[in-house]
Design a protein around this motif. Structure first.
Motif, PDB file in Angstrom:
ATOM      1  N   VAL A  30      21.120  87.445  13.922  1.00  0.00           N
ATOM      2  CA  VAL A  30      21.463  86.029  14.054  1.00  0.00           C
ATOM      3  C   VAL A  30      20.149  85.254  14.095  1.00  0.00           C
ATOM      4  O   VAL A  30      19.334  85.438  15.000  1.00  0.00           O
ATOM      5  CB  VAL A  30      22.293  85.769  15.326  1.00  0.00           C
ATOM      6  CG1 VAL A  30      22.642  84.285  15.429  1.00  0.00           C
ATOM      7  CG2 VAL A  30      23.560  86.622  15.327  1.00  0.00           C
ATOM      8  N   GLY A  32      18.028  81.575  14.117  1.00  0.00           N
ATOM      9  CA  GLY A  32      18.109  80.161  14.476  1.00  0.00           C
ATOM     10  C   GLY A  32      17.194  79.409  13.532  1.00  0.00           C
ATOM     11  O   GLY A  32      16.004  79.733  13.424  1.00  0.00           O
ATOM     12  N   ALA A  61      23.367  82.492  10.701  1.00  0.00           N
ATOM     13  CA  ALA A  61      22.356  81.551  11.193  1.00  0.00           C
ATOM     14  C   ALA A  61      23.013  80.345  11.855  1.00  0.00           C
ATOM     15  O   ALA A  61      24.125  79.946  11.501  1.00  0.00           O
ATOM     16  CB  ALA A  61      21.474  81.088  10.038  1.00  0.00           C
ATOM     17  N   ILE A 118      27.786  80.189  19.286  1.00  0.00           N
ATOM     18  CA  ILE A 118      26.526  80.957  19.413  1.00  0.00           C
ATOM     19  C   ILE A 118      26.770  82.175  20.320  1.00  0.00           C
ATOM     20  O   ILE A 118      26.366  83.298  20.000  1.00  0.00           O
ATOM     21  CB  ILE A 118      25.386  80.069  19.980  1.00  0.00           C
ATOM     22  CG1 ILE A 118      25.041  78.952  18.987  1.00  0.00           C
ATOM     23  CG2 ILE A 118      24.154  80.915  20.300  1.00  0.00           C
ATOM     24  CD1 ILE A 118      24.077  77.899  19.530  1.00  0.00           C
ATOM     25  N   VAL A 124      21.265  84.251  19.629  1.00  0.00           N
ATOM     26  CA  VAL A 124      20.294  84.182  18.516  1.00  0.00           C
ATOM     27  C   VAL A 124      19.198  85.233  18.735  1.00  0.00           C
ATOM     28  O   VAL A 124      18.623  85.326  19.814  1.00  0.00           O
ATOM     29  CB  VAL A 124      19.689  82.755  18.441  1.00  0.00           C
ATOM     30  CG1 VAL A 124      18.539  82.698  17.446  1.00  0.00           C
ATOM     31  CG2 VAL A 124      20.780  81.741  18.072  1.00  0.00           C
ATOM     32  N   ASP A 125      18.935  86.023  17.702  1.00  0.00           N
ATOM     33  CA  ASP A 125      17.872  87.038  17.800  1.00  0.00           C
ATOM     34  C   ASP A 125      16.498  86.411  17.634  1.00  0.00           C
ATOM     35  O   ASP A 125      15.579  86.704  18.384  1.00  0.00           O
ATOM     36  CB  ASP A 125      18.066  88.109  16.714  1.00  0.00           C
ATOM     37  CG  ASP A 125      19.323  88.917  16.941  1.00  0.00           C
ATOM     38  OD1 ASP A 125      19.451  89.506  18.030  1.00  0.00           O
ATOM     39  OD2 ASP A 125      20.189  88.941  16.042  1.00  0.00           O
ATOM     40  N   GLN A 127      14.613  82.671  16.787  1.00  0.00           N
ATOM     41  CA  GLN A 127      14.760  81.226  16.628  1.00  0.00           C
ATOM     42  C   GLN A 127      13.475  80.627  16.077  1.00  0.00           C
ATOM     43  O   GLN A 127      12.409  80.768  16.690  1.00  0.00           O
ATOM     44  CB  GLN A 127      15.080  80.584  17.983  1.00  0.00           C
ATOM     45  CG  GLN A 127      15.124  79.063  17.964  1.00  0.00           C
ATOM     46  CD  GLN A 127      16.286  78.535  17.131  1.00  0.00           C
ATOM     47  OE1 GLN A 127      17.432  78.849  17.404  1.00  0.00           O
ATOM     48  NE2 GLN A 127      15.981  77.724  16.113  1.00  0.00           N
ATOM     49  N   ALA A 188      17.659  82.368  23.162  1.00  0.00           N
ATOM     50  CA  ALA A 188      17.358  83.184  21.971  1.00  0.00           C
ATOM     51  C   ALA A 188      16.367  84.276  22.395  1.00  0.00           C
ATOM     52  O   ALA A 188      15.528  84.066  23.270  1.00  0.00           O
ATOM     53  CB  ALA A 188      16.758  82.314  20.876  1.00  0.00           C
TER      54      ALA A 188
END
Ligand code: F6R
Length: 258
Positions: A30, A32, A61, A118, A124-125, A127, A188
């Motif tokens: 994922v 960002g 994303a 999210i 988020v991995d 960002q 993130a």
């Protein structure tokens, strides 16, 4: 925070693309995504790498922010900008790139929906972030709560002036935005803050070496366990500890990565 000072904006773009490539190759990811000028070189580099085989088919994303009042088809909506500058040139699966709806009837409900989306994606991995000349990240303007969540914000006049270059008339820059909050962004797993050019030097110095304070929202990143700041020489020019950052990065074991 790790501060990496690179000779040119092209080096910043390549190094950011390396980190994103490594993330995407590691498995379902994922990302960002920021908009604005700063990540454009990175997106061009990734688009080029896609032509040479890098695939985003296992990635999704989330955009950082969106102007309130611009429908997604408006050329300056961040939906349109990210499609034009990045998404259309690579192979994200259909529906895998998520943004905020700036014309939602209920903006608070839209912000809550986005937070939930999210979370449902697993967070988020990696960002990507730019920084405003007033120290904003996302569109968290000065005095934003360091714990803020996705919500509506009013842009400072400084940010509206900075972004007027994208609009036919400076008066067309929207007053309001929806933005992930500083608390959202800090969840993130890895933050990659990019900055190039002298105009960003003061904000970078405040974010990296100043106190953690709502007056410089990017300083909230100091509280995050994994932040990489990629800057060119000009954006690094006001950092007091430039030599220290360069020396330690130069001697960093290669296996550690970013
Ligand atoms: C854009 C965003 C903003 C920009 C910042 C810098 O999605 O979240 O924080 O990153 O305004 O903009 P540029 O890169 O145009 O200088």
């Amino acid at each position: 925070m790790e501060i990496v000072i690179l000779p040119t904006p092209a080096d910043v773009a390549r190094t950011a693309a390396d980190a994103i490539e490594q993330q995407v190759r590691s498995g379902p990811s994922v990302l960002g995504l920021a908009t604005g000028s700063t990540p454009l070189g990175t997106y061009q580099e990734l688009t080029e790498r896609h032509r040479n085989g890098l695939s985003f088919a296992g990635a999704q994303a989330f955009l950082l922010d969106e102007y309130v009042g611009l429908p997604s088809a408006h050329p300056q909506s961040y939906h349109s900008v990210i499609r034009e500058e990045f998404v259309d040139g690579v192979d994200f699966p259909a529906g895998a790139v998520h943004g905020l709806d700036g014309v939602a009837e209920d903006l608070e409900a839209e912000a809550a929906r986005y937070e939930a989306a999210i979370t449902a994606a697993g967070g988020v991995d990696l960002q990507i972030l730019g920084i405003g000349t007033d120290g904003h990240v996302g569109f968290n303007e000065p005095m934003s709560s360091l714990g803020s969540r996705t919500r509506i914000k009013t842009l400072t006049q400084q940010t509206r002036r900075d972004n007027a270059r994208f609009f036919a008339d400076p008066a067309d820059v929207p007053d309001h935005v929806l933005t992930q909050g500083l608390g959202t962004i800090r969840e993130a797993r890895h933050l990659l803050l990019l900055a190039m050019g002298e105009a960003k030097a003061e904000a970078i110095a405040a974010a990296v070496e100043g106190p953690v304070a709502a007056a410089c929202p990017a300083s909230a990143l100091q509280l995050h366990p994994h932040v990489t700041v990629l800057v060119d020489e000009a954006a690094a020019s006001r950092l007091a500890h430039r030599e220290y950052y360069q020396d330690t990065f130069g001697r960093k074991p290669a296996w550690q990565g970013l």
